[in-house]
Design a protein around this motif. Sequence first.
Motif, PDB file in Angstrom:
ATOM      1  N   ASP A  65     -24.242  -7.230  25.151  1.00 35.70           N
ATOM      2  CA  ASP A  65     -23.432  -6.588  26.055  1.00 35.70           C
ATOM      3  C   ASP A  65     -22.967  -7.442  27.403  1.00 35.70           C
ATOM      4  N   VAL A  66     -22.985  -8.790  27.197  1.00 34.06           N
ATOM      5  CA  VAL A  66     -22.515  -9.619  28.446  1.00 34.06           C
ATOM      6  C   VAL A  66     -21.391  -9.296  29.016  1.00 34.06           C
ATOM      7  N   SER A  67     -21.119  -9.225  30.072  1.00 28.29           N
ATOM      8  CA  SER A  67     -19.632  -8.962  30.639  1.00 28.29           C
ATOM      9  C   SER A  67     -19.509  -9.767  31.960  1.00 28.29           C
ATOM     10  N   PHE A  68     -18.103 -10.532  31.871  1.00 19.41           N
ATOM     11  CA  PHE A  68     -17.932 -11.091  33.331  1.00 19.41           C
ATOM     12  C   PHE A  68     -16.671 -10.765  33.533  1.00 19.41           C
ATOM     13  N   LEU A  69     -15.910 -10.081  32.749  1.00 18.79           N
ATOM     14  CA  LEU A  69     -14.405  -9.472  32.943  1.00 18.79           C
ATOM     15  C   LEU A  69     -14.637  -8.013  32.511  1.00 18.79           C
ATOM     16  N   GLU A  70     -14.077  -7.023  33.308  1.00 27.53           N
ATOM     17  CA  GLU A  70     -14.060  -5.677  33.142  1.00 27.53           C
ATOM     18  C   GLU A  70     -13.636  -5.375  31.699  1.00 27.53           C
ATOM     19  N   ASP A  71     -13.964  -4.646  31.012  1.00 28.73           N
ATOM     20  CA  ASP A  71     -13.726  -4.261  29.581  1.00 28.73           C
ATOM     21  C   ASP A  71     -13.785  -5.182  28.570  1.00 28.73           C
ATOM     22  N   LEU A  72     -14.515  -6.298  28.906  1.00 30.70           N
ATOM     23  CA  LEU A  72     -14.547  -7.412  28.022  1.00 30.70           C
ATOM     24  C   LEU A  72     -16.129  -7.617  27.890  1.00 30.70           C
ATOM     25  N   LYS A  73     -16.839  -7.316  26.593  1.00 34.58           N
ATOM     26  CA  LYS A  73     -18.241  -7.670  26.257  1.00 34.58           C
ATOM     27  C   LYS A  73     -18.463  -8.662  25.205  1.00 34.58           C
ATOM     28  N   HIS A  74     -19.629  -9.246  25.454  1.00 38.49           N
ATOM     29  CA  HIS A  74     -20.132 -10.368  24.311  1.00 38.49           C
ATOM     30  C   HIS A  74     -21.412  -9.999  24.000  1.00 38.49           C
ATOM     31  N   THR A  75     -21.811 -10.204  22.453  1.00 34.39           N
ATOM     32  CA  THR A  75     -23.299 -10.213  22.144  1.00 34.39           C
ATOM     33  C   THR A  75     -23.255 -11.290  21.246  1.00 34.39           C
ATOM     34  N   LEU A  76     -24.448 -12.173  21.881  1.00 32.83           N
ATOM     35  CA  LEU A  76     -24.901 -13.471  21.145  1.00 32.83           C
ATOM     36  C   LEU A  76     -26.143 -13.254  20.386  1.00 32.83           C
ATOM     37  N   ARG A  77     -26.353 -13.285  19.035  1.00 35.60           N
ATOM     38  CA  ARG A  77     -27.307 -13.318  18.330  1.00 35.60           C
ATOM     39  C   ARG A  77     -27.904 -14.542  17.452  1.00 35.60           C
TER      40      ARG A  77
END
Length: 437
Positions: A340-352
């Motif tokens: 749940d990395v987020s730099f912009l509102e409502d945009l999330k990233h998950t790296l595995r």
Amino acid sequence: NNSGFKNEDQFEARQRVRLQLDAVASEALSGTVFFEIGDQVWGQDKTGGALGADNNSVVELKRAYIDWMVPQTDLKVRMGIQGLALPAFTTNASQILDDDVAAITLNYQFNENVGLTAVWARPFNDNWNSASKRWDATTDDANYHDNVDMFALMVPLTFDGVKVTPWVMYAAMGPGMFDTNGKGLTDPDFAVSSFGSAWNRAAAGLTSGFFGYDPLTSYGNAFWAGVTGEVTYWDPFRIAWDVNYGSASYDNEKMNREGWLASLLLEYKLDWGTPGIYGWYGSGDDNNPKNGSERMPVVSANGNNDFSNFAFNGNPYIAREGVLGSTMVGTWGVGVRLKDVSFLEDLKHTLRVNFMGGTNAPKMAKYVGQGFIKDGVDVTATGFAYDPIYLTTEDYALEIGLTNTYKMYDNFTVMLDAAYVALWLDDSSSRWGQRHI
């Protein structure tokens, strides 16, 4: 070679619609019906996706249940086809049971610290497909003793910064439980057939995979137990664990299956995301197929595994998952993720990033997927259908995945998922050689 994808194009466009209808009479009484329409493959006539789009589409009843409370008490009851999952705090999806099933669930909260959930579920009954004879061919009662009944107890305990849920489950498995075409587990021509993916998962997950010819004259017995929990006392630091054990036994020892699976998660929540590290280990088969399997038995783990979106079942939106297997049984692994990395509102990233291997004896490679009698054992691929890639202690895999989620509107989310799996198998002549699995 994952045969589940061999008839698919390199690129396909698909769609699926899920429609849930809730009828709420009061806080003490409500009903839910949940339909699933599709999958439609764009351009494919038989799924209703070709030009005109007027072919029959598959409309499935996923869930249909009522919720009610016993008058003058706090006892909650759910009856009908419902989503049922055993506790899981690390992967967020049970590796034993997480699927839709016909069941009655009772839930009672004694106080703020102690609760109790009791379940009776019937996943299979009256599916024997012989024209007249039952599983032992002695009478005309075709559906005699072909049911599977499961009983579970869960005790969620909640304290300041600590949650722990011990649980147990027992299943009585009728001798005719998996028949589809007049062939049972005692038949050398037995093959898991056309009753759908849940049926296939159970048939492969509850038996060893090495079917003998001894007649099944009584119910099989399966038992599971586990302790799951999390510690958030040192928030934002979180520790979670799952420890599970299971066994399934039959008249024929070759069909038995017994094993365990444990996982651990450590994560730290920051303002911009949640880094974490995790690992798991599941018992694997020894080098003797005649004594059954040492992998933990599985009913149907169809949930969304937070550890992996691609190697195991993990992504609810894409069809190509479970490349290595639907569960983590018979494997070990370690992984790191940024969630749940987020730099912009409502945009999330998950790296595995996951590195994993098998816990099954290397000698087992010569038995898997052969489809004939070897060393006095009926060897079929059926028992390993749950694990598209059967990993031994000499085999390894690497998964790298990135999940991107954009909440465009309150009820509209766009997801982009990219993943890659690399596989290293021992191709020596005493292991896999040049055979495809």
